[in-house]
Design a protein around this motif. Structure first.
Motif, PDB file in Angstrom:
ATOM      1  N   UNK A 191       0.817  -1.212   0.000  1.00  0.00           N
ATOM      2  CA  UNK A 191       0.000   0.000   0.000  1.00  0.00           C
ATOM      3  C   UNK A 191       0.847   1.256   0.000  1.00  0.00           C
ATOM      4  N   UNK A 192       1.892   1.240   0.829  1.00  0.00           N
ATOM      5  CA  UNK A 192       2.798   2.388   0.892  1.00  0.00           C
ATOM      6  C   UNK A 192       3.485   2.612  -0.462  1.00  0.00           C
ATOM      7  N   UNK A 193       3.957   1.540  -1.078  1.00  0.00           N
ATOM      8  CA  UNK A 193       4.660   1.643  -2.354  1.00  0.00           C
ATOM      9  C   UNK A 193       3.723   2.156  -3.447  1.00  0.00           C
ATOM     10  N   UNK A 194       2.503   1.616  -3.505  1.00  0.00           N
ATOM     11  CA  UNK A 194       1.558   2.043  -4.539  1.00  0.00           C
ATOM     12  C   UNK A 194       1.150   3.501  -4.344  1.00  0.00           C
ATOM     13  N   UNK A 195       0.977   3.911  -3.076  1.00  0.00           N
ATOM     14  CA  UNK A 195       0.643   5.310  -2.806  1.00  0.00           C
ATOM     15  C   UNK A 195       1.764   6.232  -3.281  1.00  0.00           C
ATOM     16  N   UNK A 196       3.013   5.820  -3.014  1.00  0.00           N
ATOM     17  CA  UNK A 196       4.162   6.621  -3.446  1.00  0.00           C
ATOM     18  C   UNK A 196       4.243   6.703  -4.960  1.00  0.00           C
ATOM     19  N   UNK A 197       3.976   5.603  -5.636  1.00  0.00           N
ATOM     20  CA  UNK A 197       4.021   5.614  -7.097  1.00  0.00           C
ATOM     21  C   UNK A 197       2.919   6.503  -7.674  1.00  0.00           C
ATOM     22  N   UNK A 198       1.740   6.457  -7.080  1.00  0.00           N
ATOM     23  CA  UNK A 198       0.655   7.324  -7.540  1.00  0.00           C
ATOM     24  C   UNK A 198       0.991   8.795  -7.307  1.00  0.00           C
ATOM     25  N   UNK A 199       1.625   9.087  -6.166  1.00  0.00           N
ATOM     26  CA  UNK A 199       2.011  10.474  -5.875  1.00  0.00           C
ATOM     27  C   UNK A 199       3.107  10.946  -6.822  1.00  0.00           C
ATOM     28  N   UNK A 200       4.011  10.033  -7.203  1.00  0.00           N
ATOM     29  CA  UNK A 200       5.101  10.397  -8.112  1.00  0.00           C
ATOM     30  C   UNK A 200       4.562  10.868  -9.458  1.00  0.00           C
ATOM     31  N   UNK A 247       3.068  18.928   0.008  1.00  0.00           N
ATOM     32  CA  UNK A 247       2.915  17.476   0.016  1.00  0.00           C
ATOM     33  C   UNK A 247       3.320  16.960   1.390  1.00  0.00           C
ATOM     34  N   UNK A 248       2.375  16.332   2.091  1.00  0.00           N
ATOM     35  CA  UNK A 248       2.666  15.788   3.413  1.00  0.00           C
ATOM     36  C   UNK A 248       2.148  14.362   3.507  1.00  0.00           C
ATOM     37  N   UNK A 249       2.664  13.631   4.465  1.00  0.00           N
ATOM     38  CA  UNK A 249       2.147  12.301   4.762  1.00  0.00           C
ATOM     39  C   UNK A 249       0.947  12.410   5.680  1.00  0.00           C
ATOM     40  N   UNK A 250       0.520  11.283   6.184  1.00  0.00           N
ATOM     41  CA  UNK A 250      -0.595  11.308   7.136  1.00  0.00           C
ATOM     42  C   UNK A 250      -0.421  10.214   8.168  1.00  0.00           C
ATOM     43  N   UNK A 251      -0.774  10.576   9.391  1.00  0.00           N
ATOM     44  CA  UNK A 251      -0.887   9.538  10.407  1.00  0.00           C
ATOM     45  C   UNK A 251      -2.179   8.780  10.148  1.00  0.00           C
ATOM     46  N   UNK A 252      -3.269   9.533   9.994  1.00  0.00           N
ATOM     47  CA  UNK A 252      -4.535   8.916   9.610  1.00  0.00           C
ATOM     48  C   UNK A 252      -5.533  10.015   9.252  1.00  0.00           C
ATOM     49  N   UNK A 253      -6.569   9.617   8.552  1.00  0.00           N
ATOM     50  CA  UNK A 253      -7.732  10.471   8.331  1.00  0.00           C
ATOM     51  C   UNK A 253      -8.918   9.754   8.948  1.00  0.00           C
ATOM     52  N   UNK A 254      -9.551  10.408   9.897  1.00  0.00           N
ATOM     53  CA  UNK A 254     -10.715   9.841  10.572  1.00  0.00           C
ATOM     54  C   UNK A 254     -11.900  10.766  10.296  1.00  0.00           C
ATOM     55  N   UNK A 301      -2.303  27.715  -2.539  1.00  0.00           N
ATOM     56  CA  UNK A 301      -1.323  26.664  -2.826  1.00  0.00           C
ATOM     57  C   UNK A 301      -1.984  25.324  -2.511  1.00  0.00           C
ATOM     58  N   UNK A 302      -2.106  24.428  -3.469  1.00  0.00           N
ATOM     59  CA  UNK A 302      -2.771  23.144  -3.215  1.00  0.00           C
ATOM     60  C   UNK A 302      -2.041  22.324  -2.154  1.00  0.00           C
ATOM     61  N   UNK A 303      -2.818  21.598  -1.351  1.00  0.00           N
ATOM     62  CA  UNK A 303      -2.271  20.722  -0.323  1.00  0.00           C
ATOM     63  C   UNK A 303      -2.664  19.288  -0.657  1.00  0.00           C
ATOM     64  N   UNK A 304      -1.650  18.432  -0.763  1.00  0.00           N
ATOM     65  CA  UNK A 304      -1.860  17.030  -1.110  1.00  0.00           C
ATOM     66  C   UNK A 304      -1.318  16.150   0.016  1.00  0.00           C
ATOM     67  N   UNK A 305      -2.100  15.150   0.396  1.00  0.00           N
ATOM     68  CA  UNK A 305      -1.715  14.208   1.440  1.00  0.00           C
ATOM     69  C   UNK A 305      -1.474  12.848   0.808  1.00  0.00           C
ATOM     70  N   UNK A 306      -0.411  12.181   1.232  1.00  0.00           N
ATOM     71  CA  UNK A 306      -0.028  10.895   0.643  1.00  0.00           C
ATOM     72  C   UNK A 306       0.051   9.830   1.733  1.00  0.00           C
ATOM     73  N   UNK A 307      -0.546   8.680   1.480  1.00  0.00           N
ATOM     74  CA  UNK A 307      -0.472   7.570   2.424  1.00  0.00           C
ATOM     75  C   UNK A 307      -1.330   6.422   1.955  1.00  0.00           C
ATOM     76  N   UNK A 323      -6.305  17.120  -2.352  1.00  0.00           N
ATOM     77  CA  UNK A 323      -6.354  15.724  -2.781  1.00  0.00           C
ATOM     78  C   UNK A 323      -5.691  14.842  -1.745  1.00  0.00           C
ATOM     79  N   UNK A 324      -6.152  13.610  -1.687  1.00  0.00           N
ATOM     80  CA  UNK A 324      -5.515  12.567  -0.884  1.00  0.00           C
ATOM     81  C   UNK A 324      -5.100  11.465  -1.848  1.00  0.00           C
ATOM     82  N   UNK A 325      -3.808  11.152  -1.871  1.00  0.00           N
ATOM     83  CA  UNK A 325      -3.291  10.145  -2.802  1.00  0.00           C
ATOM     84  C   UNK A 325      -2.959   8.886  -2.019  1.00  0.00           C
ATOM     85  N   UNK A 326      -3.612   7.785  -2.371  1.00  0.00           N
ATOM     86  CA  UNK A 326      -3.385   6.516  -1.698  1.00  0.00           C
ATOM     87  C   UNK A 326      -3.045   5.450  -2.729  1.00  0.00           C
ATOM     88  N   UNK A 327      -2.905   4.214  -2.261  1.00  0.00           N
ATOM     89  CA  UNK A 327      -2.676   3.105  -3.181  1.00  0.00           C
ATOM     90  C   UNK A 327      -3.885   2.842  -4.062  1.00  0.00           C
TER      91      UNK A 327
END
Length: 283
Positions: free
Chosen positions: A103-112, A191-198, A220-226, A273-277
């Motif tokens: 999941x982490x790898x796919x999220x990173x690839x999507x963010x890339x 571009x930031x990571x996330x601990x979680x979105x609840x 300035x757009x804010x994108x979260x990756x995880x 946007x939130x970018x995940x796997x």
């Protein structure tokens, strides 16, 4: 190994929430080396140790989920003896670790693919998924300029800056946290990571909220990756962590208190946007 991992997580020596979850899951394998008289005794020990690992950092949704999935994997296997329970534990740990890392790898690839050549980005704290995304983007030939907040009081942003500086095609700048607003006007993206979105709230390293609020003011757009597993609809209540005042100042506080929350809460309506796997979620 379990006790050491509990201590490591509690002391925040392991920073990325996905890394924490993987370490905790693998620590449970220590139980397969111990002797137990019955399956019931083994399962009680598994539940108790999983709970101890989970409580070491109750703010991590990925840790919460990892422990729950390992325990459920053993219980659902309905093992007939201790050996079968241990085998079920090993299999459950492998599944959890594979899911987290994939999941982490796919999220990173999507963010890339979301990052564009020549962009200037600002990131906060330390996210192994964000760093992997930047590394992947640069391997594809993109050039990026990165502003990195140092993330007081643990200065985890310095770790991010060192890693980003080691990548080809990344021009890296380290900032004090309070300088983020000054440099955001020069940025194309946060571009930031996330601990979680609840629900409708992003929980991430303290300092994320003011950066997101300032970015919204400056358009300035804010994108979260995880990984998508960090997005929780129900069954998890976020608990903030308040760390030692000694991280903020070494001398005793006389006549005042020192507040040191580990995380803050950012309304998701400040995110673009939130970018995940699973792909890109527009908000």
């Amino acid at each position: 190994m379990i006790d050491e991992t509990v201590e490591e997580i509690a002391e925040m020596q392991t920073h990325s929430s996905s890394v924490v979850a993987v370490k905790a899951a693998r620590a449970l394998a220590d139980l397969t080396e111990r002797e137990f008289a019955t399956v019931e005794e083994y399962e009680r020990s598994l539940q108790r140790n999983a709970q101890a690992l989970r409580r070491a950092n109750p703010s991590h949704a990925s840790l919460h989920n990892a422990m729950a999935h390992v325990v459920a994997g053993v219980e659902d296997a309905d093992p007939g003896d201790v050996a079968a329970a241990k085998a079920a534990t090993t299999a459950a740990i492998d599944r959890v670790v594979d899911t987290i890392e994939a999941g982490k790898h796919e999220a990173a690839e999507n963010a890339a693919t979301y990052l564009e050549d020549g962009q200037t980005v600002l990131t906060h704290d330390y996210s192994s998924t964000v760093l992997e995304a930047v590394e992947s983007a640069t391997r594809d030939g993109k050039y990026l300029e990165a502003y990195v907040t140092e993330a007081r009081p643990r200065y985890l942003g310095r770790k991010s800056a060192r890693q980003l500086a080691a990548y080809d095609r990344v021009d890296t700048h380290l900032l004090t946290d309070s300088a983020a607003g000054y440099y955001l006007e020069e940025c194309d993206l946060v571009v930031v990571g996330m601990d979680c979105i609840v629900g409708d709230t992003l929980y991430n390293r303290v300092g994320t909220f003011p950066i997101a609020a300032t970015a919204a003011r400056l358009d300035v757009p804010v994108v979260v990756v995880g990984s998508d597993a960090k997005i929780i609809e129900d069954g998890f209540v976020f608990e903030n962590e308040f760390r030692s005042p000694s991280e903020v100042m070494r001398e005793p506080a006389e006549g005042f208190s020192v507040e040191n929350p580990a995380y803050d809460a950012t309304p998701v309506d400040l995110l673009d946007a939130v970018i995940t796997d699973e792909g890109v979620r527009s908000l």
